[in-house]
Design an enzyme around this catalytic site. Structure first.
Site, PDB file in Angstrom:
ATOM      1  N   ASP A 464       0.957  -1.046  -0.033  1.00  0.00           N
ATOM      2  CA  ASP A 464       0.216  -0.006  -0.040  1.00  0.00           C
ATOM      3  C   ASP A 464       0.787   1.282  -0.104  1.00  0.00           C
ATOM      4  O   ASP A 464       1.929   1.064   0.386  1.00  0.00           O
ATOM      5  CB  ASP A 464      -1.046  -0.024   1.218  1.00  0.00           C
ATOM      6  N   ASP A 534     -10.679   2.128  -3.302  1.00  0.00           N
ATOM      7  CA  ASP A 534     -11.060   1.959  -1.954  1.00  0.00           C
ATOM      8  C   ASP A 534     -12.730   1.825  -2.119  1.00  0.00           C
ATOM      9  O   ASP A 534     -13.325   1.656  -1.063  1.00  0.00           O
ATOM     10  CB  ASP A 534     -10.865   2.868  -1.116  1.00  0.00           C
TER      11      ASP A 534
END
Ligand code: DGJ
Length: 732
Positions: A464, A534
């Protein structure tokens, strides 16, 4: 496929595509043609530029500043005497089969030399000794070329580059519509189109990566181009740092299109003898509309960008605990979730953020890549062994480029965080960024992460990156070299990715940057799949995946089924709707399976049986958009291989009194016969089932299509989905 040089003209061509350049009488390199294959391989004296005193209108291959071309240059330099005029003149060229790698940068590759041919042209500025080498690789099997440049200082004093793009293309007319991905966090890959207008139009990033707001991709299409007809071009930069994609049109009709590292906040000093490689730009051409353009991008990325054992391997169905628990978990909870996941047929359990340091929220511990024994008494190794003991694979989340102010790493090395001495650092998501331009930091991360990855049976990593860069500055760089920071940061990320993927070739890496903040072909060379957004809402995902599919193939993205009400939108959608949207990609779940109703669990097992049976086609098949979701009534996608086609139909918002939908299929053999059946998750009973199913000709499916009548569409309410399975039954 061939590359010819005749009468001062270079002609690169294959079955579908021609690219021509000419050495002009003054030695500069003119752009002649880029488009559908020109049949004659000999020279085209009547095409392209003729030398006139008006250099401002000549089409140049790699334009420079200072000698009469006032449009945007492809490179800009400053010599030791303060001057910036460059006059590159053709000196020599080389043609060879295959293509070379690019030092320090991810690049496209070919397995066999016969798959591509490469041309390198050296252009020399006699006064300074600056040599600009232009690289062109043409594929045998695709209407696509790869371009890049290398600038080498063969003079005796330093040269500072202020702009060094990968490619520039002067098109003879400006009758194009330019498309770019725009967006925001949770709203990535929304295609925005505009006509070329006089002036400069551009997308660019200054965040240290592409960011959610844009992507290093540019679509050019003719106003009349549609999915299956018309001319289109796509440009994609194999790069994960700050980029620029621009188009300039002037009072004449021509258009200059460029792509490369963003010159904003960029400079690079070349000492005598040093060179600078720009990243590769892929140019794809289609004269058969956007479907064919996307198919070429998908094939090139699958076959010539993705690497390693996971390139062609079936990607596992995963459960990621993030939306199921966020930071609030312990080992017992994770094992309970894993057991439920295993029961349903999930193959890989992924532990997301919050397992290290003392990270109970996003305010601490990044950099402390040691298990939090409060949550995981037996550490990562203990948990991983228990999970693999259940018959699941185990995967882990990391965010290696980051450092929290509250962390042991920051206590020990406060100077490792990017920042300008004497100025406050900006926090984003309560974290700072490690200076990846410093080799000792990359080496430290490699060693600590190697230890972690060797300590447990880990077969998947989610990498990430949850913030952009601010206060760009490196303690390692001299003041006059601070303009190198952003690019060196990107090179450091590639270095770490390269070392880890080499040391742990069995691990599947998935890239992520708060969703799609760094979803680009540069990262894809290391991580064959990435987290697109997301936003896990099924309805939103259809728009996001439809947009991304213009350039990226479905096996490049992870796609998760999450709980309802959806955490980003609050929307309720049915389980099968969410599942079918996620089938078209690398399927995952992101919820707490222990909270599912028994009936939902049973349904998910059924979905997984179906997905696994057809996984190869969902992940690797030829993906085609049948209907974009723009009108909010319905959307449809299709994936096919030689033997079967799967069509996902998504009814979005129900409309009263709407007419029937005729959904024409694509890419089928019109002379063949197919068996059509409908897969009905959740026991739907579409009332038109009999109309569509049975033995049918490819011609009727392509020319007329599947029909979904109005009563069925209205009756099911919003967000209904199903999959049609179309199997080839008889040779035509
Ligand atoms: C952002 C990612 O996109 C999410 O999926 C999740 O991993 C969080 N970061 C964790 O902090």
């Amino acid at each position: 496929m061939a590359i010819l040089f005749e009468q001062n003209e270079f002609h690169l061509y294959n079955e579908w595509f021609s690219y021509l350049m000419r050495v002009l009488p003054d030695g500069s390199l003119g752009q002649v043609y880029c488009g559908a294959r020109l049949r004659s391989s000999s020279a085209y004296p009547l095409l392209g530029p003729v030398l006139t005193p008006d250099r401002d209108t000549l089409p140049f291959e790699y334009p420079v500043t200072g000698s009469g071309d006032y449009r945007l240059p492809a490179c800009a330099v400053r010599f030791a005497d303060g001057s910036s005029v460059v006059d590159p003149v053709y000196k020599t060229h080389r043609i060879y089969n295959g293509k070379a790698a690019v030092e320090g940068l991810p690049a496209l590759y070919v397995d066999q030399e016969s798959d591509a041919a490469t041309l390198e042209i050296d252009m020399v500025d006699a006064v300074s000794g600056l040599t600009i080498t232009l690289f062109y690789t043409i594929f045998e099997h695709y209407p696509a070329i790869i371009r890049r440049s290398r600038l080498c200082n063969q003079g005796t004093t330093p040269v500072v580059l202020h702009k060094a793009l990968s490619m520039s293309l002067d098109l003879p007319d400006s009758e194009w519509i330019m498309g770019t991905f725009t967006g925001a966090w949770t709203q990535e890959f929304h295609l925005v189109e505009r006509r070329f207008e006089p002036g400069i139009q551009a997308v660019s990033s200054t965040k240290g990566g592409p960011g959610h707001q844009q992507n290093p991709f540019l679509l050019l299409r003719r106003p009349q181009t549609g999915d299956s007809t018309g001319e289109a071009m796509g440009l994609s930069l194999i790069y994960s740092g700050n980029f620029l994609a621009s188009a300039e049109t002037g009072y004449r009709t021509s258009a200059r299109v460029q792509m490369g590292i963003n010159p904003d906040q960029f400079s690079w000093t070349l000492e005598p003898g040093a060179d600078f490689n720009t990243p590769e730009a892929l140019l794809v051409y289609s004269d058969a509309g956007l479907d064919s353009l996307s198919h070429t991008f998908h094939s090139v990325f699958r076959n010539h960008l993705m690497r390693g054992v996971w390139k062609d391997r079936d990607r596992p169905v995963l459960l990621n605990n993030w939306e199921g628990t966020y930071f609030n978990f312990n080992e017992a909870k994770l094992l309970e979730m894993a057991a439920a996941a295993k029961d349903m047929g999930i193959e890989l359990f992924v532990l997301d953020d919050g397992w290290f340091g003392q990270r109970d929220s996003d305010n601490s511990s990044l950099g402390d890549w040691f298990p939090d024994h409060r949550k995981l008494p037996d550490g990562i190794a203990g948990l991983a062994h228990k999970i693999t003991g259940m018959g699941l694979s185990f995967g882990l989340w990391i965010e290696p480029e980051m450092i929290s102010r509250v962390s042991k790493l920051f206590d020990a090395h406060p100077d490792w965080a990017v920042g300008v001495p004497g100025r406050p650092r900006t926090e984003q998501r309560q974290q700072y960024v490690l200076d990846m331009s410093r080799p000792e930091i990359v080496t430290y991360l490699f060693s600590i992460l190697s230890e972690l990855l060797s300590s447990a049976p880990i077969s998947y990593i989610k990498w990430d990156m949850n913030r952009a860069l601010t206060e760009p500055y490196s303690l390692d760089l001299q003041p006059e070299r601070q303009g190198e920071f952003f690019h060196r940061y990107c090179l450091g990320v590639y270095d770490l990715y390269g070392r880890l993927t080499k040391a742990f070739p069995h691990i599947l890496f998935e890239s992520c940057a708060g969703g799609g903040g760094r979803f680009d072909p540069g990262i894809m060379a290391f991580a064959p799949q990435g987290w697109l957004s997301d936003d896990t809402d099924g309805f939103e995902r259809i728009r996001i995946q439809t947009g991304a599919s213009l350039c990226y193939p479905p096996n490049s993205w992870g796609s998760h089924v999450s709980a309802v009400p959806n955490h980003q939108t609050g929307r309720m959608t049915s389980l099968p709707f969410r599942a079918i949207a996620a089938f078209f990609g690398n399927l995952g779940f992101e919820l707490d399976p222990t909270k599912l109703q028994p009936e939902d669990k049973k349904q998910i097992s059924i979905y997984l049986d179906f997905y696994k049976k057809h996984r190869r086609v969902f992940q690797q098949g030829t993906f085609t958009r049948l209907r974009n979701p723009d009108r909010h009534d319905y959307a449809a996608w299709q994936v096919s291989d030689a033997s079967e086609t799967l069509v996902g139909f998504f009814k979005l918002l129900a409309q009263p009194n709407s007419g029937p939908v005729y959904m024409r299929l694509k890419d089928l053999d019109q002379a063949a016969r197919y068996n059509v059946s409908v897969w009905e998750p959740g026991g739907y009973e579409p009332n038109d089932k009999a109309v569509n199913c049975g033995n049918r000709g490819g011609d009727e499916l392509v020319r007329s299509g599947l029909v979904l009548d109005s009563s069925y569409r209205t009756k099911q309410g919003d967000f209904f989905a199903e999959v049609f399975v179309i199997e080839r039954v008889q040779e035509g």
